[in-house]
Structures are given as C-alpha cells and as structure tokens.
Design a protein around this motif. Structure first.
Motif, PDB file in Angstrom:
ATOM      1  N   SER A  53     -11.597  21.274  -8.736  1.00  0.00           N
ATOM      2  CA  SER A  53     -11.616  21.087 -10.187  1.00  0.00           C
ATOM      3  C   SER A  53     -11.217  19.658 -10.552  1.00  0.00           C
ATOM      4  O   SER A  53     -11.815  19.034 -11.440  1.00  0.00           O
ATOM      5  CB  SER A  53     -10.667  22.086 -10.851  1.00  0.00           C
ATOM      6  OG  SER A  53     -10.650  21.909 -12.246  1.00  0.00           O
ATOM      7  N   ASN A  81     -13.622  17.068 -12.482  1.00  0.00           N
ATOM      8  CA  ASN A  81     -13.242  16.351 -13.702  1.00  0.00           C
ATOM      9  C   ASN A  81     -13.310  14.845 -13.496  1.00  0.00           C
ATOM     10  O   ASN A  81     -13.727  14.096 -14.384  1.00  0.00           O
ATOM     11  CB  ASN A  81     -11.824  16.754 -14.131  1.00  0.00           C
ATOM     12  CG  ASN A  81     -11.750  18.188 -14.616  1.00  0.00           C
ATOM     13  OD1 ASN A  81     -12.731  18.736 -15.093  1.00  0.00           O
ATOM     14  ND2 ASN A  81     -10.592  18.801 -14.491  1.00  0.00           N
ATOM     15  N   ASN A 133     -19.114  23.519 -10.381  1.00  0.00           N
ATOM     16  CA  ASN A 133     -18.674  24.697 -11.142  1.00  0.00           C
ATOM     17  C   ASN A 133     -19.048  25.997 -10.442  1.00  0.00           C
ATOM     18  O   ASN A 133     -18.318  26.996 -10.523  1.00  0.00           O
ATOM     19  CB  ASN A 133     -19.266  24.673 -12.557  1.00  0.00           C
ATOM     20  CG  ASN A 133     -18.619  23.615 -13.428  1.00  0.00           C
ATOM     21  OD1 ASN A 133     -17.470  23.239 -13.214  1.00  0.00           O
ATOM     22  ND2 ASN A 133     -19.349  23.120 -14.406  1.00  0.00           N
ATOM     23  N   LEU A 178      -6.796  15.798 -12.873  1.00  0.00           N
ATOM     24  CA  LEU A 178      -6.418  17.202 -13.050  1.00  0.00           C
ATOM     25  C   LEU A 178      -5.238  17.268 -14.012  1.00  0.00           C
ATOM     26  O   LEU A 178      -4.090  17.040 -13.628  1.00  0.00           O
ATOM     27  CB  LEU A 178      -6.060  17.844 -11.706  1.00  0.00           C
ATOM     28  CG  LEU A 178      -5.767  19.346 -11.743  1.00  0.00           C
ATOM     29  CD1 LEU A 178      -7.001  20.126 -12.189  1.00  0.00           C
ATOM     30  CD2 LEU A 178      -5.289  19.843 -10.391  1.00  0.00           C
ATOM     31  N   GLU A 235      -2.875  20.961 -18.354  1.00  0.00           N
ATOM     32  CA  GLU A 235      -3.506  21.990 -19.195  1.00  0.00           C
ATOM     33  C   GLU A 235      -4.617  22.702 -18.430  1.00  0.00           C
ATOM     34  O   GLU A 235      -4.749  23.929 -18.493  1.00  0.00           O
ATOM     35  CB  GLU A 235      -4.083  21.365 -20.466  1.00  0.00           C
ATOM     36  CG  GLU A 235      -3.039  20.810 -21.421  1.00  0.00           C
ATOM     37  CD  GLU A 235      -2.563  19.420 -21.047  1.00  0.00           C
ATOM     38  OE1 GLU A 235      -2.987  18.908 -19.983  1.00  0.00           O
ATOM     39  OE2 GLU A 235      -1.772  18.841 -21.810  1.00  0.00           O
ATOM     40  N   THR A 236      -5.401  21.922 -17.665  1.00  0.00           N
ATOM     41  CA  THR A 236      -6.468  22.511 -16.846  1.00  0.00           C
ATOM     42  C   THR A 236      -5.881  23.419 -15.772  1.00  0.00           C
ATOM     43  O   THR A 236      -6.389  24.511 -15.515  1.00  0.00           O
ATOM     44  CB  THR A 236      -7.315  21.412 -16.194  1.00  0.00           C
ATOM     45  OG1 THR A 236      -7.839  20.552 -17.209  1.00  0.00           O
ATOM     46  CG2 THR A 236      -8.461  22.011 -15.395  1.00  0.00           C
ATOM     47  N   SER A 237      -4.803  22.958 -15.134  1.00  0.00           N
ATOM     48  CA  SER A 237      -4.145  23.763 -14.102  1.00  0.00           C
ATOM     49  C   SER A 237      -3.632  25.076 -14.688  1.00  0.00           C
ATOM     50  O   SER A 237      -3.741  26.132 -14.055  1.00  0.00           O
ATOM     51  CB  SER A 237      -2.979  22.980 -13.487  1.00  0.00           C
ATOM     52  OG  SER A 237      -3.429  21.795 -12.866  1.00  0.00           O
ATOM     53  N   MET A 273      -6.516  27.470 -15.236  1.00  0.00           N
ATOM     54  CA  MET A 273      -6.990  28.035 -13.973  1.00  0.00           C
ATOM     55  C   MET A 273      -5.979  29.031 -13.415  1.00  0.00           C
ATOM     56  O   MET A 273      -6.355  30.052 -12.820  1.00  0.00           O
ATOM     57  CB  MET A 273      -7.253  26.911 -12.974  1.00  0.00           C
ATOM     58  CG  MET A 273      -8.329  25.943 -13.429  1.00  0.00           C
ATOM     59  SD  MET A 273      -8.853  24.804 -12.153  1.00  0.00           S
ATOM     60  CE  MET A 273      -9.808  25.876 -11.112  1.00  0.00           C
TER      61      MET A 273
END
Length: 342
Positions: free
Chosen positions: A33, A37, A221, A301, A304-306, A309
C-alpha cells in the motif's frame, strides 16, 4: 477476556503461528500500500497537488488529454461559467543539457493561476528530482522543438507527471514548440456542468486517463485485495481447525449451561487479541521502514491509511472467525461429549 487469554497462553505455539502469519500478511499489505501510494504520487503529483475540482477535455479526444484541443467558443463558455477557470496543456518531451545529455520531462503551461509557478519567456522551472542528473539553476537547456534555449530559473518540489519531471514553461514558448494556440484542458474548482462537445472529470477520473497511472494502480490494488481475502481465509481455516479439536470441550461447556454466544465471544476475543498484537507490530515496522528504504524509492504510508487498513483486517478477521464458528452453534452436548474432550 481472561478465559480467552488463558487459553492462548496454554496453547502458545498454535496462536503464535497464527499471529506470525497475520503479521506477515498485514506487513506485506501495508508495504505494498505504501509503494502504491508512493508510485501514485510519483506518477501524478502535478495533479494530486491541485485542489479537488473539475477537469474539462474535448470529447473527441476520447479521454486522451494530449489529443484534446479547446476551441475559442468552448473556452469562452467555460470562462463565462467559471471565473476561476485555468486553461493548461501537458506534453511529453525532452531537454538536452550543455553536455549533450538528454532528459525526459513533461512540459506544462497554463494561464495565470495560483497552482503553478509563474514563468517568463525563455525560462523554465523544473521538478527538483532532475537535480540528481546534475542540472542546476542558471543552466542552459535546449530542445529540438525550438531554436532558442531555456534557462533554468528555479526548481519546484514534487511536481511530476507520468513519472517524468515537470518543466513549467511560458505559454508562448509552449505554443511555439507545439505549433498550437489552443489549450488542451480546463480546470475549475466548481462542480461539473454540461458543455457541448466537452467531457468533465473529477480528479480521480482524470488520473485514470493517464495510461501508466491506471495500469499501476489496478495491479497493486488487486494484490492488496487478494491479501485481504487470504487473511480472511486463514482466520477461517485456523479457527475451524481449533474448533474441530475442541468440539468435545464445547459440548461439555454447553451441557453445564454455557451459551453458544459466550463461546463465540471467546473466539472473537482471541481473534481481536491476535490481530491487534500483529497489527501494532506491522504498522510500527511499516512506518520505520522508511529509515532504511533508498530515497529514490517512492513510498508513502500515512497513519490514516494504516488505520483504515487495520480496520479492514479486523472486519475480515471477524468474518473469517465467525464463519468457522458455525460449528459451535451446531454442537450437540451429548454427541460432542461422546467424541471426547480436547
């Protein structure tokens, strides 16, 4: 929770194996991821640095921005409806330095706006990444598209398009190079509206018109989605095997009055504890890995993305564990007791 923790401590090895597998899958997913990104930003930071809005392109171009050409009447219509409209053009090209070395870049020009730097005729502002090739402010760069050379005035931070460094140039220079007085695209921060023979795109839709962007993101993805599916299957298989071994125990517990929902809660608590510990370690390492990755590797990374997920892993884990828990609801006390406790 106390009962769930005691059982995990009693059978450390089996739960350690599951935790290790979940850690490895979640860590791999987070790394991919981060690379996705990073590649996304490296591919189209020129667009991502702009605010949300609407891009207009000639319909005949069939979503290929380099074939688009906005007519005078279309430009007038857009300007009348959107006072903040910015008209711009993007074309791939190259520059040659004083040593004869060629560098692939993306030429960008636009009408006056607050998103791109102002550039005078004969000057250009380059993305800072091109400094790695030894180009410095004040250098003279040439192109086979025009007789005059450019002077490097300054460098912009993180301005790339299709993985190429962006070169901002004056509209007159762009029109001279590509023999066209028409802009390819229009951008406005307003919501889209119907304009004759024009196609409208939001930011994500416009990004997907970039061939390299859509191909990269689709592949990465899909990998991330498959890893989520695999993690769910692992939860289901692991807890299914544990439940098979514990059918006798479940039967005894049911015989003494323990409800099915209580046994399911026990399994859910174990799933949450295993997933939580695995994710904390995976997220921590995925953030620290930036310290050892080479600078040229695009990796981004955000926490917020972590977090998003991590929530996905909890949902997948819950579904996988619950599916395996169907056995618990079907256990008949006497039948399970006759099979022997685990």
């Amino acid at each position: 929770m106390k009962m769930a923790w005691k059982e995990m401590m009693k059978y450390k090895t089996r739960y350690l194996i599951l935790g290790s597998i979940i850690f490895l899958i979640s860590f791999l997913t987070l790394i991919i991821s981060g690379l996705a990104n990073g590649l996304s930003f490296d591919n189209a930071s020129l667009v991502k640095n702009m605010p949300e809005g609407t891009y207009y392109m000639e319909s005949k171009a069939e979503e290929q921005y380099n074939f688009s050409e906005i007519s005078d009447s279309q430009r007038e219509t857009i300007e009348n409806s959107h006072g903040d409209a910015v008209f711009m053009s993007i074309q791939m090209g190259e520059l040659e330095d004083e040593d004869g070395q060629k560098h692939g870049i993306t030429y960008v020009t636009a009408t006056d706006n607050e998103f791109f730097p102002d550039v005078e005729k004969g000057e250009l502002i380059l993305d800072e990444s091109i400094q790695e090739d030894g180009i410095e402010a004040g250098d003279e760069l040439s192109t086979n598209l025009m007789d005059d050379s450019f002077t490097v005035r300054d460098f912009a931070k993180q301005e790339k398009f299709s993985h190429s460094a962006v070169a901002f140039i004056h509209p007159d220079d762009f029109m001279n190079m590509y023999q066209s007085e028409k802009y390819q695209l229009a951008f406005t921060e307003d919501e889209e509206e119907d304009i004759d023979e024009m196609s409208a795109f939001n930011q994500n839709q416009f990004l997907n018109t970039i061939p390299s962007y859509s191909a990269e993101m689709l592949s990465l993805n899909m990998i991330i989605a498959f890893l989520f599916v695999i993690s769910g299957m692992l939860f289901a298989i692991f807890f299914y095997m544990i439940n098979v071994q514990k059918l006798g125990t479940y039967g005894i517990l049911k015989a003494v009055g323990v409800k099915t929902i209580t046994l399911l809660r026990l399994m859910w608590v174990q799933m949450i504890l295993i997933t939580l510990i695995s994710l904390v370690i995976a997220i921590s390492l995925s953030q620290l890995i930036t310290l050892v990755l080479p600078e040229e590797m695009p990796y981004q990374l955000a926490l917020e993305t972590s977090a998003i997920m991590a929530a996905g892993f909890f949902i997948i884990g819950f579904i996988g564990a619950t599916l395996s828990g169907v056995q618990i609801s079907k256990v008949e006390p006497m039948e399970a007791i006759n099979q022997g406790g685990a």
